[in-house]
Scaffold this active site. Sequence first.
Site, short mmCIF file in Angstrom:
data_model
loop_
_atom_site.label_atom_id
_atom_site.label_comp_id
_atom_site.label_asym_id
_atom_site.label_seq_id
_atom_site.Cartn_x
_atom_site.Cartn_y
_atom_site.Cartn_z
N PHE A 133 0.81 -1.22 0.00
CA PHE A 133 0.00 0.00 0.00
C PHE A 133 0.84 1.27 0.00
O PHE A 133 0.37 2.33 -0.40
CB PHE A 133 -0.93 0.01 1.23
CG PHE A 133 -0.25 0.49 2.49
CD1 PHE A 133 -0.17 1.84 2.79
CD2 PHE A 133 0.34 -0.41 3.36
CE1 PHE A 133 0.49 2.28 3.94
CE2 PHE A 133 1.00 0.02 4.50
CZ PHE A 133 1.06 1.37 4.79
N LYS A 190 -1.23 -7.14 -9.22
CA LYS A 190 -2.17 -7.26 -8.09
C LYS A 190 -1.75 -6.20 -7.08
O LYS A 190 -0.88 -6.42 -6.26
CB LYS A 190 -2.08 -8.68 -7.50
CG LYS A 190 -3.34 -9.16 -6.80
CD LYS A 190 -3.84 -8.27 -5.68
CE LYS A 190 -3.03 -8.35 -4.43
NZ LYS A 190 -3.39 -7.30 -3.42
N GLU A 247 -4.93 -3.74 -1.92
CA GLU A 247 -6.37 -3.50 -1.88
C GLU A 247 -6.71 -2.25 -1.07
O GLU A 247 -7.85 -1.79 -1.06
CB GLU A 247 -7.11 -4.73 -1.34
CG GLU A 247 -6.79 -5.12 0.11
CD GLU A 247 -5.55 -6.01 0.25
OE1 GLU A 247 -4.55 -5.79 -0.49
OE2 GLU A 247 -5.58 -6.91 1.11
N ARG A 248 -5.70 -1.68 -0.36
CA ARG A 248 -6.01 -0.51 0.47
C ARG A 248 -6.01 0.78 -0.35
O ARG A 248 -6.70 1.73 0.00
CB ARG A 248 -4.99 -0.39 1.60
CG ARG A 248 -5.17 -1.52 2.60
CD ARG A 248 -4.19 -1.40 3.74
NE ARG A 248 -3.63 -2.70 4.04
CZ ARG A 248 -2.49 -2.90 4.68
NH1 ARG A 248 -1.78 -1.88 5.08
NH2 ARG A 248 -2.07 -4.11 4.92
N SER A 277 5.46 -6.96 3.30
CA SER A 277 6.04 -7.28 4.61
C SER A 277 6.83 -8.59 4.53
O SER A 277 6.62 -9.42 3.64
CB SER A 277 4.92 -7.40 5.64
OG SER A 277 4.00 -8.38 5.23
N CYS A 294 9.44 1.90 3.20
CA CYS A 294 10.32 0.76 3.48
C CYS A 294 11.74 1.23 3.74
O CYS A 294 12.54 0.50 4.31
CB CYS A 294 10.31 -0.19 2.30
SG CYS A 294 10.74 0.62 0.77
N GLU A 312 9.07 -4.40 12.94
CA GLU A 312 8.86 -3.26 12.05
C GLU A 312 7.52 -2.64 12.44
O GLU A 312 6.48 -3.28 12.33
CB GLU A 312 8.80 -3.73 10.59
CG GLU A 312 8.60 -2.58 9.63
CD GLU A 312 8.41 -3.02 8.18
OE1 GLU A 312 7.76 -4.06 7.94
OE2 GLU A 312 8.90 -2.31 7.29
P1 NAD Z 1 1.60 -6.57 3.04
O1 NAD Z 1 2.64 -7.62 3.12
O2 NAD Z 1 0.49 -6.60 4.04
O3 NAD Z 1 0.88 -6.60 1.61
C1 NAD Z 1 1.62 -6.65 0.42
C2 NAD Z 1 0.82 -7.39 -0.64
O4 NAD Z 1 0.60 -8.72 -0.18
C3 NAD Z 1 -0.54 -6.76 -0.89
O5 NAD Z 1 -0.79 -6.77 -2.28
C4 NAD Z 1 -1.50 -7.67 -0.14
O6 NAD Z 1 -2.76 -7.78 -0.77
C5 NAD Z 1 -0.80 -9.02 -0.17
N1 NAD Z 1 -1.08 -9.83 1.03
C6 NAD Z 1 -1.30 -9.37 2.29
N2 NAD Z 1 -1.52 -10.40 3.13
C7 NAD Z 1 -1.43 -11.53 2.39
C8 NAD Z 1 -1.56 -12.92 2.69
N3 NAD Z 1 -1.81 -13.35 3.93
N4 NAD Z 1 -1.39 -13.80 1.69
C9 NAD Z 1 -1.11 -13.39 0.43
N5 NAD Z 1 -1.00 -12.09 0.10
C10 NAD Z 1 -1.14 -11.16 1.06
O7 NAD Z 1 2.35 -5.16 3.07
P2 NAD Z 1 1.71 -3.72 3.18
O8 NAD Z 1 1.21 -3.51 4.57
O9 NAD Z 1 0.81 -3.46 2.04
O10 NAD Z 1 3.01 -2.81 2.95
C11 NAD Z 1 3.90 -2.47 3.97
C12 NAD Z 1 5.06 -3.44 4.02
O11 NAD Z 1 5.74 -3.48 2.77
C13 NAD Z 1 6.11 -3.05 5.03
O12 NAD Z 1 6.55 -4.21 5.67
C14 NAD Z 1 7.22 -2.45 4.19
O13 NAD Z 1 8.50 -2.50 4.77
C15 NAD Z 1 7.13 -3.30 2.99
N6 NAD Z 1 7.76 -2.67 1.84
C16 NAD Z 1 8.98 -3.11 1.46
C17 NAD Z 1 9.63 -2.51 0.39
C18 NAD Z 1 10.98 -2.97 -0.03
O14 NAD Z 1 11.46 -2.48 -1.02
N7 NAD Z 1 11.63 -3.89 0.65
C19 NAD Z 1 9.01 -1.47 -0.29
C20 NAD Z 1 7.74 -1.05 0.12
C21 NAD Z 1 7.12 -1.66 1.19
#
Ligand code: NAD
Length: 508
Positions: A160, A184, A187-188, A237, A292, A393
């Site tokens: 998101f 994909k 969704e937020r 994450s 991130c 985190e």
């Molecule tokens: P998230 O992991 O909750 O979601 C990321 C994606 O995974 C979304 O598209 C979501 O729909 C999907 N998802 C969520 N739960 C899932 C599940 N149980 N099974 C399958 N798919 C699932 O992350 P977020 O809250 O949207 O974003 C923040 C996180 O992203 C933080 O941890 C941040 O550090 C990380 N991030 C990392 C980088 C990097 O370059 N390393 C860059 C941006 C964000």
Amino acid sequence: MSTTNEARVVEPRTVEHWIGGASTPGGSSRRGPVWNPATGARQADVVLGSAADVDLAVATATKAFAAWQDVPLTRRAKILFAFRELVNAHVDDLARIVTAEHGKVVSDAKGEVQRGLEVVEFACGIPHLLKGEFSDQVSTGVDAYSFRQPLGVVAGITPFNFPVMVPMWMHPIAIACGNTFVLKPSERDPSASTLVAELWQRAGLPDGVFNVVHGDKEAVDAVLDHPGIAAVSFVGSTTIARYVHERASRAGKRVQALGGAKNHAVVLPDADLDFAADHITAAAYGSAGQRCMAISAVVAVGEAGDVLVEKLRERAAAIQVGPGVDDAAEMGPVVTRQAQERVAAYVENGTEEGATVVLDGRGLRVAGHEDGFFVGPCLLDRVDPAMKVYQDEVFGPLLVVLRADTLDDAIGLVNASPYGNGTAVFTGSGEAARTFQRSVTVGMIGINVPIPVPMAFYSFGGWKDSLFGDRHVHGSEGVGFYTRAKAVTARWPHIEQVVDATLHFPST
Ligand code: NAD
């Protein structure tokens, strides 16, 4: 009797998939809320796609791949250039959509679009980037060469916090390389992806090359398992990144899965402490800490500690918090009510575990936006590596300060963290900076630069639990990820020169 003044129930707008060049609701009846973080209101619904929706997108992308892979490089580059112009012309529109759903301030949202645009600009050079290798006369009358071809249908699953930039780390390069793409998004904050899809179409990209399927775990799992998808790029994450890497790898796909972070800024006593405090404050609280590459932990070395903490407190306390559309606001809300509660719980937990609360942003009320998901800047000092607020985190406007006696101790702390996304050192010593850059087990390093996000012509990626897979995103690593090599050994003999085939390797 009803009157025109009677309250009418207005259905929220629904954000739909984009498949084959058109908006479509797909077959799933499931819907998710899209909040306005500044007001707390549910402003739209998003379609939560099913496996059948993913299947339709993959079938569409597969059909489009047959033609797209053969489109000449120069023609692909022209579409990339046209897309670049259109994104550039719509920076404000994209930024306003991001602010409405993510909450970050508009100026920051524009910055995100610009950073995404830089990847598009990099991908405009695809004719150069895809040049192969050639060796003349490796044996008598024999030449050897290699070239790279696209993989097929590739997918991106994104978080998101950068709804425009992170997908743009992926799709411009994947498409320029000749792949077709299924995104994909989170969704937020799903709406920006629809405008991006429209801009691709207006740039002349054939329908079916760029597709968007919205959804949650159900859609993600369908992507990970789908036999028609050759590669998956994930950013999110660490827990989900590890899961995506394992599941998609098991299904035989190429995977790069970027995870979470705990980015340390190490401040040495010889640093300019005002400069360090200014930059760490911006890096910790910009986008309400939801980057991130945000600095979430400061390691103050030696006598830097007390002075630095006071400077950080002064600056954090002065940050203007408000809705992202307010020009005076420097920091917006966090993305959801759960995120707001999570940050508050970590402040509570850190306090219970013995940290010193220097600044407590819980309970902040923004006039006229009382239901928004706001948290003011939070600063905890004397944090210990054993504390949960340090180990996890938090992903919000919460900065923790640890103390270390020496540079070596500080490097030890950075390296003991399971995360290895970004880190920065603030110092006036070239020798200390060089020791730091050579010793830390982290992928992206800043020297007096708090958020060392590589430019698009370098590659972006962390180490350890911040990246699963062996390729970073964009830059030359991105081109490598979205293509595979062929090596050719060729001979064009005249009839009279035909050499008998032998079972052993030729020695001349
Ligand atoms: P998230 O992991 O909750 O979601 C990321 C994606 O995974 C979304 O598209 C979501 O729909 C999907 N998802 C969520 N739960 C899932 C599940 N149980 N099974 C399958 N798919 C699932 O992350 P977020 O809250 O949207 O974003 C923040 C996180 O992203 C933080 O941890 C941040 O550090 C990380 N991030 C990392 C980088 C990097 O370059 N390393 C860059 C941006 C964000």
